[in-house]
Design a protein around this motif. Structure first.
Motif, PDB file in Angstrom:
ATOM      1  N   LYS A   1       2.815 -49.367 -17.502  1.00 19.20           N
ATOM      2  CA  LYS A   1       3.534 -50.487 -16.887  1.00 19.20           C
ATOM      3  C   LYS A   1       3.933 -51.535 -17.917  1.00 19.20           C
ATOM      4  CE  LYS A   1       1.555 -52.280 -13.344  1.00 19.20           C
ATOM      5  NZ  LYS A   1       0.476 -53.046 -12.686  1.00 19.20           N
ATOM      6  N   PHE A   2       2.957 -52.012 -18.691  1.00 17.67           N
ATOM      7  CA  PHE A   2       3.241 -53.127 -19.574  1.00 17.67           C
ATOM      8  C   PHE A   2       3.967 -52.705 -20.848  1.00 17.67           C
ATOM      9  CE2 PHE A   2       0.161 -54.931 -16.669  1.00 17.67           C
ATOM     10  CZ  PHE A   2       0.815 -56.110 -16.332  1.00 17.67           C
ATOM     11  N   ALA A   3       3.865 -51.430 -21.225  1.00 16.66           N
ATOM     12  CA  ALA A   3       4.714 -50.928 -22.305  1.00 16.66           C
ATOM     13  C   ALA A   3       6.171 -50.935 -21.848  1.00 16.66           C
ATOM     14  CB  ALA A   3       4.281 -49.528 -22.712  1.00 16.66           C
ATOM     15  N   ALA A   4       6.395 -50.574 -20.588  1.00 19.24           N
ATOM     16  CA  ALA A   4       7.755 -50.598 -20.041  1.00 19.24           C
ATOM     17  C   ALA A   4       8.276 -52.033 -19.951  1.00 19.24           C
ATOM     18  CB  ALA A   4       7.771 -49.942 -18.662  1.00 19.24           C
ATOM     19  N   MET A   5       7.378 -52.977 -19.611  1.00 25.19           N
ATOM     20  CA  MET A   5       7.790 -54.385 -19.548  1.00 25.19           C
ATOM     21  C   MET A   5       8.200 -54.884 -20.932  1.00 25.19           C
ATOM     22  SD  MET A   5       7.379 -55.111 -16.358  1.00 25.19           S
ATOM     23  CE  MET A   5       7.677 -53.357 -16.013  1.00 25.19           C
ATOM     24  N   ARG A   6       7.384 -54.577 -21.920  1.00 21.29           N
ATOM     25  CA  ARG A   6       7.668 -55.049 -23.281  1.00 21.29           C
ATOM     26  C   ARG A   6       8.973 -54.452 -23.802  1.00 21.29           C
ATOM     27  NH1 ARG A   6       7.812 -59.151 -25.307  1.00 21.29           N
ATOM     28  NH2 ARG A   6       5.617 -59.656 -25.067  1.00 21.29           N
ATOM     29  N   GLN A   7       9.212 -53.202 -23.475  1.00 22.56           N
ATOM     30  CA  GLN A   7      10.438 -52.550 -23.924  1.00 22.56           C
ATOM     31  C   GLN A   7      11.668 -53.133 -23.220  1.00 22.56           C
ATOM     32  OE1 GLN A   7      10.396 -48.291 -23.397  1.00 22.56           O
ATOM     33  NE2 GLN A   7      12.205 -47.965 -24.672  1.00 22.56           N
ATOM     34  N   ALA A   8      11.466 -53.645 -22.008  1.00 25.43           N
ATOM     35  CA  ALA A   8      12.589 -54.110 -21.199  1.00 25.43           C
ATOM     36  C   ALA A   8      13.068 -55.503 -21.577  1.00 25.43           C
ATOM     37  CB  ALA A   8      12.208 -54.088 -19.713  1.00 25.43           C
ATOM     38  N   VAL A   9      12.228 -56.277 -22.290  1.00 31.23           N
ATOM     39  CA  VAL A   9      12.586 -57.669 -22.585  1.00 31.23           C
ATOM     40  C   VAL A   9      12.542 -57.915 -24.084  1.00 31.23           C
ATOM     41  CG1 VAL A   9      11.736 -58.461 -20.344  1.00 31.23           C
ATOM     42  CG2 VAL A   9      10.197 -58.506 -22.323  1.00 31.23           C
ATOM     43  N   GLU A  10      13.183 -59.001 -24.505  1.00 29.64           N
ATOM     44  CA  GLU A  10      13.217 -59.356 -25.922  1.00 29.64           C
ATOM     45  C   GLU A  10      11.825 -59.797 -26.404  1.00 29.64           C
ATOM     46  OE1 GLU A  10      15.806 -59.091 -27.947  1.00 29.64           O
ATOM     47  OE2 GLU A  10      17.062 -58.283 -26.335  1.00 29.64           O
ATOM     48  N   PRO A  11      11.577 -59.708 -27.697  1.00 30.33           N
ATOM     49  CA  PRO A  11      10.250 -60.057 -28.229  1.00 30.33           C
ATOM     50  C   PRO A  11       9.813 -61.494 -27.940  1.00 30.33           C
ATOM     51  CG  PRO A  11      11.517 -58.832 -29.864  1.00 30.33           C
ATOM     52  CD  PRO A  11      12.459 -59.136 -28.738  1.00 30.33           C
ATOM     53  N   HIS A  12      10.773 -62.417 -27.777  1.00 26.26           N
ATOM     54  CA  HIS A  12      10.389 -63.814 -27.551  1.00 26.26           C
ATOM     55  C   HIS A  12       9.948 -64.078 -26.119  1.00 26.26           C
ATOM     56  CE1 HIS A  12      14.514 -63.928 -25.976  1.00 26.26           C
ATOM     57  NE2 HIS A  12      14.145 -65.003 -25.303  1.00 26.26           N
ATOM     58  N   ILE A  13      10.122 -63.106 -25.224  1.00 31.88           N
ATOM     59  CA  ILE A  13       9.674 -63.260 -23.833  1.00 31.88           C
ATOM     60  C   ILE A  13       8.184 -62.952 -23.762  1.00 31.88           C
ATOM     61  CG2 ILE A  13       9.950 -62.463 -21.465  1.00 31.88           C
ATOM     62  CD1 ILE A  13      12.373 -63.961 -22.510  1.00 31.88           C
ATOM     63  N   ASP A  14       7.417 -63.878 -23.190  1.00 27.75           N
ATOM     64  CA  ASP A  14       5.972 -63.683 -23.074  1.00 27.75           C
ATOM     65  C   ASP A  14       5.605 -62.979 -21.774  1.00 27.75           C
ATOM     66  OD1 ASP A  14       4.768 -64.700 -25.439  1.00 27.75           O
ATOM     67  OD2 ASP A  14       5.309 -66.729 -24.800  1.00 27.75           O
ATOM     68  N   ILE A  15       4.612 -62.103 -21.873  1.00 25.16           N
ATOM     69  CA  ILE A  15       4.105 -61.355 -20.721  1.00 25.16           C
ATOM     70  C   ILE A  15       2.675 -61.802 -20.443  1.00 25.16           C
ATOM     71  CG2 ILE A  15       3.540 -59.076 -19.806  1.00 25.16           C
ATOM     72  CD1 ILE A  15       5.650 -57.907 -21.698  1.00 25.16           C
ATOM     73  N   LEU A  16       2.380 -62.070 -19.173  1.00 25.99           N
ATOM     74  CA  LEU A  16       1.045 -62.452 -18.730  1.00 25.99           C
ATOM     75  C   LEU A  16       0.578 -61.431 -17.700  1.00 25.99           C
ATOM     76  CD1 LEU A  16       3.031 -65.107 -19.037  1.00 25.99           C
ATOM     77  CD2 LEU A  16       1.008 -66.327 -18.330  1.00 25.99           C
ATOM     78  N   ILE A  17      -0.722 -61.214 -17.648  1.00 26.77           N
ATOM     79  CA  ILE A  17      -1.309 -60.252 -16.716  1.00 26.77           C
ATOM     80  C   ILE A  17      -2.302 -60.956 -15.806  1.00 26.77           C
ATOM     81  CG2 ILE A  17      -2.676 -58.140 -16.474  1.00 26.77           C
ATOM     82  CD1 ILE A  17      -1.831 -57.316 -19.223  1.00 26.77           C
ATOM     83  N   ASP A  18      -2.247 -60.655 -14.513  1.00 23.98           N
ATOM     84  CA  ASP A  18      -3.254 -61.135 -13.557  1.00 23.98           C
ATOM     85  C   ASP A  18      -4.057 -59.942 -13.066  1.00 23.98           C
ATOM     86  OD1 ASP A  18      -4.788 -62.334 -11.632  1.00 23.98           O
ATOM     87  OD2 ASP A  18      -3.147 -63.496 -10.772  1.00 23.98           O
ATOM     88  N   GLY A  19      -5.334 -59.903 -13.455  1.00 26.97           N
ATOM     89  CA  GLY A  19      -6.182 -58.788 -13.050  1.00 26.97           C
ATOM     90  C   GLY A  19      -6.618 -58.841 -11.601  1.00 26.97           C
TER      91      GLY A  19
END
Length: 249
Positions: A141-159
Motif C-alpha cells: 500500500k505505502f510503496a504505491a502511495m510513495r510512487q504515486a506522489v512527488e518526494p516532497h509530499i509527506d505520508i503519515l500512517i494511522d495504525g
C-alpha cells in the motif's frame, strides 16, 4: 471521544459539575478547573469525567475570550505562525488499492502537501491477517502511495491500534515500522494499544520511523508516563478529551 462512544454518560456528569460552577466567576478558569477536578478526584481523574471537564473548560475559555473581545489564541500567547500546514486524512483506506491511489492523488491536486491513511482496509478486521501478511499488505500500500506522489509530499500512517479488539503485537508493529523506513513516513500514529507505553518506547528505539500517539491518553498524568519512557516522537493530545485547554497547556 466519549460523545462518540457513550453519549448517555455525559448529561449526568454535566449536572454533577454544574454545582461547582454556578455562582462562580467564570473568568477564573484555572481555579474552576481545580474545583471540578477535585470534586471528582476519587473516581473522575480520567475517562468520561475528564472528557466532560474538558468540554466545560473549553467553554470557559471561549466565554473569557468573548467577554474580552479578543480571539481565543490571544489568551494562549498570541499567534505563533501566520499560516499552519495541514494534512488530509482518509481515516480508513478504500478498497481496492487502485482507488486509494486515486484518492491520494486528489488530495495532492487539491493542494495538500501531506496525507494520512490507515493501516488495513475498510471492512477488514484488525488481527485477521498473519504478521507476514500484515506487513506485506502495508508495504504494498505505502510503496504505491510513495510512487504515486512527488518526494516532497509527506505520508503519515494511522495504525488505529488503540481502539481495536485484536491489536498488533509489538513484533508486528515493529516489522511494519521498519518496512516503512524506505518510504520516509512523517510519523506512524497509534502503532500499539495505549496500555503498552513500554512498547511505544521499544519502537522508538528499534526503528527510524517516527512514532506518534496520545489520542486517547487521559490528561497530563498519562502523557507524563510516556514522556518519562521517551516513548513518543509526536504527542497528540485531544483538547476535547484530555482536560481541556487548561490541562493541555
Amino acid at each position: 471521544l466519549t460523545a462518540y462512544h457513550a453519549p448517555e454518560t455525559i448529561p449526568p456528569l454535566v449536572d454533577f459539575y454544574k454545582k461547582e460552577l454556578l455562582g462562580e466567576n467564570p473568568l477564573r478558569i484555572s481555579q474552576l478547573w481545580r474545583k471540578m477536578f477535585s470534586a471528582s478526584l476519587f473516581w473522575g481523574r480520567s475517562g468520561a469525567a475528564l472528557s466532560v471537564i474538558s468540554a466545560l473548560d473549553n467553554a470557559l475559555w471561549d466565554l473569557k475570550a468573548k467577554s474580552l473581545g479578543v480571539p481565543l489564541y490571544e489568551l494562549l500567547g498570541g499567534l505563533a505562525n501566520d499560516k499552519i500546514r495541514v494534512y488530509a486524512t482518509g481515516a480508513s483506506c478504500v478498497q481496492p488499492l487502485a482507488r486509494t491511489v486515486e484518492v491520494v492523488k486528489q488530495y495532492v491536486k487539491e493542494g495538500f502537501t501531506a496525507f494520512k491513511l490507515a493501516t488495513g482496509y475498510l471492512g477488514q478486521p484488525y488481527g485477521s491477517l498473519s504478521m507476514d501478511a500484515t506487513v506485506a499488505q502495508e508495504v504494498e500500500k505505502f510503496a504505491a502511495m510513495r510512487q504515486a506522489v512527488e518526494p516532497h509530499i509527506d505520508i503519515l500512517i494511522d495504525g488505529h491500534q488503540g481502539a481495536v479488539t485484536r491489536p498488533w503485537s509489538r513484533k508486528t508493529a515493529l516489522q511494519v515500522a521498519r518496512a516503512m523506513e524506505p518510504h520516509r513516513i512523517l510519523f506512524f500514529e497509534e502503532p500499539l494499544p495505549y496500555n503498552d507505553p513500554e512498547g511505544y518506547a521499544l519502537l522508538r528505539q528499534e526503528t527510524s520511523t517516527p512514532i506518534a500517539g496520545g489520542e486517547s491518553l487521559l490528561g497530563f498524568y498519562d502523557f507524563a508516563n510516556y514522556f518519562r519512557l521517551h516513548a513518543l516522537d509526536v504527542a497528540q493530545p485531544d483538547v476535547g478529551y484530555h482536560g481541556g485547554i487548561t490541562e493541555i497547556l
